[in-house]
Enzyme design. Structure first.
Site, mmCIF file in Angstrom:
data_model
loop_
_atom_site.group_PDB
_atom_site.id
_atom_site.type_symbol
_atom_site.label_atom_id
_atom_site.label_comp_id
_atom_site.label_asym_id
_atom_site.label_seq_id
_atom_site.Cartn_x
_atom_site.Cartn_y
_atom_site.Cartn_z
ATOM 1 N N GLN A 156 9.112 24.591 73.629
ATOM 2 C CA GLN A 156 8.179 23.572 73.514
ATOM 3 C C GLN A 156 8.881 22.244 73.297
ATOM 4 O OE1 GLN A 156 5.149 26.170 71.172
ATOM 5 N NE2 GLN A 156 4.318 24.386 71.100
ATOM 6 N N GLU A 191 -5.730 20.797 69.016
ATOM 7 C CA GLU A 191 -5.624 21.695 67.793
ATOM 8 C C GLU A 191 -6.939 21.779 67.218
ATOM 9 O OE1 GLU A 191 -2.814 19.828 65.556
ATOM 10 O OE2 GLU A 191 -1.117 21.101 66.538
ATOM 11 N N ARG A 238 -1.782 26.036 66.608
ATOM 12 C CA ARG A 238 -2.874 25.362 67.301
ATOM 13 C C ARG A 238 -3.433 24.532 65.910
ATOM 14 N NH1 ARG A 238 -5.850 26.840 72.437
ATOM 15 N NH2 ARG A 238 -6.649 24.832 72.940
ATOM 16 N N CYS A 239 -2.624 24.093 65.036
ATOM 17 C CA CYS A 239 -2.991 23.177 63.919
ATOM 18 C C CYS A 239 -1.844 22.419 63.695
ATOM 19 C CB CYS A 239 -3.649 23.985 63.073
ATOM 20 S SG CYS A 239 -2.249 24.252 61.799
#
Ligand code: PCD
Ligand SMILES: [Cu+]
Length: 805
Positions: A236, A759, A383-384
């Site tokens: 990533q 997110e 995802r945060c």
């Protein structure tokens, strides 16, 4: 010419720029099997690597015998810590300032830890080799509970024994990692002491895992002739990986090329550096052949970065009327065997200090203690951004707990405490400056859209029916208003391993008027090839369809910090707009020259520059592009290119209002999500269809986490969720139907006003689902109960409340 008569609106639509629900250009490849993932990379003579992993959560490694393994046909080498030690590679630095064993060095600290690396001619031979390695272990006492770990005499990290200072300050105990404090402790404690009402609760956000469809993997290829190392992988943050590989291997950075090909979902799992990368690089150097390593599902669930595992003790103070006066939080953060959290250096608990949420809370205090246990390391976002989902879960649960204590409606309690529109930019008690927001408008829109008052009436009726024995199903209404913080981040306070978190975009316009733009970020499914072209289309007047977006190859892309924490839009998206503006500025000079007027006498009009006051005299961007390569223009270099490295002045603060209606069967513990409404405000919207997809995906992950997904360990540290039989992934059968909505409150500092959105749906939906479950049982006295709310746990709640007769 048709072009000349087209209206500005028609020309603008033709660009498919900002605000257009342009179809995802990458899907032509993805849906036809033309994706190119790490496992699709097949190089000449490529070997395969696989790990021997520890069956124990805590044990001494007495001996490793590789003799039999080396006899297995096809096995070429077996690496152990002893082989890596002379190279200084048996330990590697983590993103959190700790160090982590690459291969077990004397002991193991979690089940599934990498013990030896077998290199063979193919996957199957490697697997046979793994079976044949004999490891003798001597079991040690296991600590899986962070509170016990802080009391225990058992020393987990013997390498750190006696070290009283860690990367983030003093260590209180041999299993303690750091204490992080924010806010005003004394003032908060005083407010708590004097408050009309104080609600106190322990909020646990269980351990979970991003579990992307594609597991982590890489192919390392060392070319001994050129001295160049090429590393393909599911990264990533490809540039950061290149720098890290250079620093730890000693290979000069220009001799390393990192390529992230297509990535099958990242969700934070692919931010960190894993033992598999280091071992594959070493194996390629040793054998002179390319070496591939790709995890299987169990490897991924057991050893790569987990998420959450935060125990958050909260106290919230308010007046009798419900005005919040202070917030206190102490978090015990279970980091597993090594501190490998992926957070900016100065934030060992990420942005947990966004835990005042959407509310105007005058004083607050947060402290976080990081603790070692015998569990897998990691601590990624999932995802945060950087613990924002923990923070949002904490405050949104605490609001509900306070509403119970005050006997108030939780929607009204939120409304009277929201930060008002006129308070932005808002300085929070825990140190953030929220850029923009309009919470009341969003909240009212949401309540109206779902018919909140009627829902409460229906719920009350259902409760009566339940009490009268007419039904066994209760209704829960889950409310959440979250504030996210994304777009790390200003270089002045955000770095990863010393690398400032700016991002970048480089654009080249070709002579015929089409273009390529390269960015420092990397899509894992978000659709960057589609959306970044849209930003440019609007900025420079070239149709999005004529712009190629390229990411993920460090030999060609400008340096950037990668994609996670919803930072691509706030940071690389801003760089894209800024680079586009540089192109436009040069295009203006070229147009003025061609039109024989002064630079200031032309203006941009969708896809062209026109002479002010005379719309019939213009040069299109296509003509300008050609002129850039074809005309000798006095005072101007040929060509049309630009690059921008963007350091954002602040983060962006997207927000949202989510409402869930759930039916719960008291006898079976089963639930049915009747409706889920998600209003998101991510500022200026680039592609509404992609945003909608992001919300659907993120809310589904949130549903999984709240209602069943869990990384569980038994007391011996055995991993109980290492397969998809045990680790809940919702299928289309369980996935709720979503109703999406939006408001638009642009970011005042972002060049196009956009905030991140990827997110948000996870940050907002987890508390929303959880609050719905709690709300159903509120009339029977339920205050707090830990996630995930699977059928068994919900049944237990009902049973504990005496609802089973
Ligand atoms: N305003 C706005 C915003 C945004 N957008 C869009 O949307 C998307 C997203 O974005 P953002 O928010 O910026 O984000 P990014 O950075 O790009 O990405 C990241 C994220 O993303 C999400 N999503 C997704 N999807 C997919 N498909 N896949 C994946 O993997 C994923 N992941 C997840 C995660 S997790 Mo972390 O890592 O945990 O921190 S973070 C994250 C993109 O495409 C863009 O462009 C638009 O349109 N508009
Ligand atoms: Cu995150």
């Amino acid at each position: 010419m048709k072009d000349e008569v087209a209206t500005p609106e028609a020309r603008s639509a033709g660009l498919k720029g900002m605000g257009c629900s342009r179809k995802r250009v990458e899907d032509v490849r993805f849906t036809q099997g033309k994706g190119n993932y790490v496992d699709d990379i097949k190089l000449d003579g490529m070997l395969f690597g696989d790990f021997v992993r520890s069956p124990y959560a805590h044990a001494k490694v007495v001996s490793i015998n590789t003799e039999e393994a080396l006899k297995v046909p096809g096995v070429l080498a077996v690496l152990t810590a002893a082989d890596l030690a002379p190279l200084g590679l048996h330990w590697m630095p983590t993103l959190a300032g700790d160090k982590q064993m690459v291969l077990a060095d004397g002991k193991v600290l979690f089940q599934g830890q990498e013990v030896a690396y077998v290199v063979a001619t193919d996957r199957y031979a490697a697997s046979d080799g793994v079976e044949a390695v004999e490891v003798e272990y001597d079991e040690l006492p296991v600590l899986t509970n962070p509170f016990e770990a802080l009391e225990s005499d058992v020393v987990l990290r013997e390498d750190l024994a006696g070290q009283t200072e860690g990367a983030h300050g003093p260590r209180k105990h041999h299993n303690h990692i750091f204490t992080w404090e924010q806010g005003d402790k004394a003032a908060t404690e005083q407010v708590l002491a004097e408050a009309d009402v104080v609600a106190e609760e322990m909020i646990y956000y269980h351990r979970t895992h991003p579990c992307p469809l594609e597991t982590c993997g890489c192919v390392a290829s060392m070319d001994k002739v050129t001295g160049k190392l090429t590393l393909y992988g599911t990264f990533q943050a490809p540039h950061a990986i290149r720098t890290v590989v250079s620093l730890i291997s000693g290979i000069a950075e220009h001799n390393i090329r990192v390529i992230s090909p297509d990535i099958g979902g990242g969700f934070g799992n692919k931010v960190g550096a894993y033992a598999g990368y280091v071992c594959s690089v070493v194996a390629s150097i040793v054998t002179g052949k390319p070496v591939k390593w790709v995890e299987d599902r169990m490897d991924n669930l057991m050893s790569t970065a987990f998420a959450r595992d935060y125990w958050m003790q909260g106290k919230i103070a308010a007046t009798k009327e419900g005005k919040i006066t202070g917030l206190w939080c102490h978090t015990t953060a279970d980091h597993g065997g090594f501190d490998a959290c992926a957070d900016p250096t100065k934030f060992p608990a990420g942005f947990m200090n966004i835990c005042t949420g959407s509310y105007d809370i005058p004083v607050a205090y947060l402290s976080v203690d990081g603790v070692y246990t015998n569990k897998a390391p990691g601590g990624v976002a999932y995802r945060c951004s950087f613990r924002v989902t923990e923070a949002a879960y904490f405050i949104e649960r605490m609001i509900e707990v306070l509403a119970i204590k005050l006997n108030m409606d939780a929607a009204e309690l939120r409304r009277i405490n929201f930060i008002r529109k006129d308070q932005f930019p808002y300085q929070s008690a825990l140190g953030w400056e929220y850029d923009s927001g309009d919470y009341h408008t969003a909240w009212d829109k949401a309540l109206k859209a779902v018919g909140y008052d009627d829902l409460r009436k229906e719920q009350a009726q259902r409760l009566e029916d339940f009490k009268a024995g007419k039904t066994r199903k209760l209704i829960g209404i889950g409310l959440t208003h979250f504030t996210e913080i994304v777009g790390a981040g200003p270089v002045k306070n955000c770095d990863i391993l010393g690398l400032g978190m700016f991002d970048s975009c480089e654009i080249r316009i070709h002579p015929t008027g089409s273009a390529i733009a390269r960015l420092g970020t990397i899509s894992q499914g978000q659709g960057h090839a589609t959306t970044f072209a849209q930003i440019l289309a609007s900025e420079i007047g070239i149709p999005a369809d004529d712009i190629t977006i390229e990411e993920g190859d460090t030999d060609t892309a400008p340096y950037g910090l990668g994609t996670y924490g919803s930072r691509s839009t706030p940071v690389a998206g801003a760089a894209t707009a800024m680079a586009g503006r540089k192109i436009r500025a040069k295009a203006q000079m070229i147009a003025a020259y061609l039109l024989e007027v002064h630079d200031d006498d032309v203006e941009f009009d969708v896809d062209r520059f026109v002479v002010k006051g005379d719309g019939s005299r213009f040069k299109t961007m296509k003509e300008i592009a050609f002129a850039a390569y074809n005309k000798a223009i006095p005072g101007l270099e040929p060509g049309l290119e630009a690059v921008s490295y963007y350091d954002p002045p602040n983060m962006t603060y997207p927000f949202g209002a989510y409402i869930c209606v759930m039916e719960i069967d008291v006898d079976t513990g089963e639930h049915e999500v009747r409706s889920f409404y998600a209003l998101d405000d991510c500022g200026t919207r680039i592609n509404p269809m992609i945003i909608e997809g992001q919300i659907h995906g993120g809310a589904t992950e949130g549903y999984a986490i709240a209602m069943g997904q869990e990384i569980a360990y038994d007391d011996m540290g055995n991993h109980k969720s290492a397969t998809l039989m045990d680790f809940f992934l919702p299928t289309s059968w369980e996935t709720p139907t979503y109703q999406t909505d939006f408001t638009v409150t642009p970011s005042p500092h972002h060049p196009i006003g956009a905030k991140g959105v990827g997110e948000s749906p996870n940050v907002g939906s987890v508390p929303c689902f959880s609050n719905a479950v709690h709300d159903a049982f509120r009339p029977f006295g339920l205050v707090q109960s830990h996630m995930p709310h699977d059928h068994w746990r919900v049944w237990k709640i009902a049973n504990g409340l005496g609802l089973h007769g």
